[in-house]
Design an enzyme around this catalytic site. Sequence first.
Site, short mmCIF file in Angstrom:
data_model
loop_
_atom_site.label_atom_id
_atom_site.label_comp_id
_atom_site.label_asym_id
_atom_site.label_seq_id
_atom_site.Cartn_x
_atom_site.Cartn_y
_atom_site.Cartn_z
N HIS A 1 -19.00 -24.77 0.30
CA HIS A 1 -18.96 -23.59 -0.57
C HIS A 1 -17.69 -23.54 -1.42
O HIS A 1 -17.32 -22.49 -1.95
CB HIS A 1 -19.10 -22.31 0.26
CG HIS A 1 -20.47 -22.12 0.84
ND1 HIS A 1 -20.76 -21.21 1.83
CD2 HIS A 1 -21.65 -22.74 0.56
CE1 HIS A 1 -22.05 -21.28 2.14
NE2 HIS A 1 -22.61 -22.20 1.39
N PHE B 1 -17.88 -11.35 4.86
CA PHE B 1 -18.32 -10.40 3.84
C PHE B 1 -19.67 -9.76 4.15
O PHE B 1 -20.06 -8.79 3.54
CB PHE B 1 -18.31 -11.02 2.44
CG PHE B 1 -19.38 -12.05 2.22
CD1 PHE B 1 -20.63 -11.66 1.76
CD2 PHE B 1 -19.14 -13.39 2.45
CE1 PHE B 1 -21.61 -12.60 1.55
CE2 PHE B 1 -20.12 -14.34 2.25
CZ PHE B 1 -21.36 -13.94 1.80
N CYS C 1 -8.40 -25.82 -22.86
CA CYS C 1 -9.60 -25.74 -23.70
C CYS C 1 -10.04 -24.30 -23.99
O CYS C 1 -10.99 -24.07 -24.74
CB CYS C 1 -10.76 -26.50 -23.04
SG CYS C 1 -11.56 -25.60 -21.69
N GLN D 1 -18.51 -23.91 5.80
CA GLN D 1 -18.99 -22.95 4.79
C GLN D 1 -17.82 -22.08 4.32
O GLN D 1 -17.98 -21.29 3.40
CB GLN D 1 -20.05 -22.03 5.41
CG GLN D 1 -21.33 -22.73 5.85
CD GLN D 1 -22.26 -21.76 6.58
OE1 GLN D 1 -22.04 -21.41 7.73
NE2 GLN D 1 -23.30 -21.32 5.90
N ASN E 1 -21.53 -18.87 18.73
CA ASN E 1 -21.67 -17.81 17.73
C ASN E 1 -21.95 -16.48 18.43
O ASN E 1 -22.70 -16.43 19.39
CB ASN E 1 -22.79 -18.14 16.74
CG ASN E 1 -22.75 -17.25 15.51
OD1 ASN E 1 -21.70 -17.12 14.89
ND2 ASN E 1 -23.85 -16.60 15.18
N THR F 1 -12.83 -15.08 11.65
CA THR F 1 -12.64 -13.64 11.87
C THR F 1 -11.48 -13.40 12.84
O THR F 1 -10.75 -12.42 12.70
CB THR F 1 -13.92 -12.96 12.39
OG1 THR F 1 -14.44 -13.73 13.47
CG2 THR F 1 -14.97 -12.83 11.31
N SER G 1 -24.09 -17.72 11.42
CA SER G 1 -25.37 -17.14 11.86
C SER G 1 -26.54 -17.93 11.27
O SER G 1 -27.69 -17.60 11.50
CB SER G 1 -25.44 -15.66 11.48
OG SER G 1 -25.06 -15.51 10.13
N CYS H 1 -8.17 -21.09 -19.64
CA CYS H 1 -7.59 -22.43 -19.56
C CYS H 1 -6.67 -22.67 -20.76
O CYS H 1 -7.07 -22.45 -21.91
CB CYS H 1 -8.74 -23.44 -19.58
SG CYS H 1 -8.23 -25.16 -19.62
N CYS I 1 -11.29 -24.54 -14.30
CA CYS I 1 -11.81 -24.15 -15.61
C CYS I 1 -13.30 -24.49 -15.62
O CYS I 1 -13.69 -25.63 -15.34
CB CYS I 1 -11.10 -24.92 -16.72
SG CYS I 1 -11.93 -24.73 -18.32
ZN ZN Z 1 -10.51 -25.98 -19.68
#
Ligand code: ZN
Length: 255
Positions: free
Chosen positions: A124, A38, A160, A104, A223, A31, A199, A157, A132
């Site tokens: 994350h 978010f 594919c 994260q 924190n 931050t 948090s 993609c 893809c």
């Molecule tokens: Zn693909």
Amino acid sequence: MNSLDKRLKKAAELIRGSKWLCAFTGAGISTESGIPDFRSPGGIWDRYRIVTYQEFISNHEARVGYWKMKHELFENLKHAKPNKAHLALAELERMGILKCLVTQNIDGLHQDAGNSPEIVVEIHGTNRKAICIDCNRTWPIEEIHSILEQVGYEPKCDHCGGFIKPATVSFGQAMPEKEMGRAIEAAHRSDVFLMIGSSLQVEPAASIPRLAYNSGANLIFINRTETPYDHMATVLFRESASEVMEGIINLIKKQ
Ligand SMILES: [Zn+2]
């Protein structure tokens, strides 16, 4: 709790004396680089709704809305720079103290600060790549953002034909097994565990500091707000992450 000076001294002693330091970071460390959390009200998150993984794979409108949101964020945040807390973690790695950095965050600022990709574990995923969802081919995210206006906000993609998605873990999507395995192993192995800017509300990520504690590590928490595991922390800071980390690094260098 103790005065700030006493807590900084205690944290610096623990970190300097550690054999295997693991850091764990969340939105709160970024931050101060201007990247919004978010969960905080206001801004972009009020104008776009959350799109789950299931919606992304099954619904055209959801894909377009998701990419529009990501594109606006990309334009707003592409000049974001690591702050003093990120730089302090890079310095701890250069000193040979920091062994693993579990994050994260999806912003890539730890690598920008100078932490090596080998020790950064992104549980994350990352906003720096697109993937893809069918063949797992990846692209630098800049490549996809630069073609969105030509191809429409539903990139596919060229290999594919599958849908392309930012390489982040969406709501409703499974956590990456390899990264979670590395994070769990690091928590078990650590003797000092430094948590910055989370948090600790989101499972299974929040279980990682708990594992470190149960394995006997000393926990240092930085924190702004309370977490459910504050009672486990040996040293607790509510102050700014960049100020605390700068203070700790200065003390370690002096000793
Ligand atoms: Zn693909």
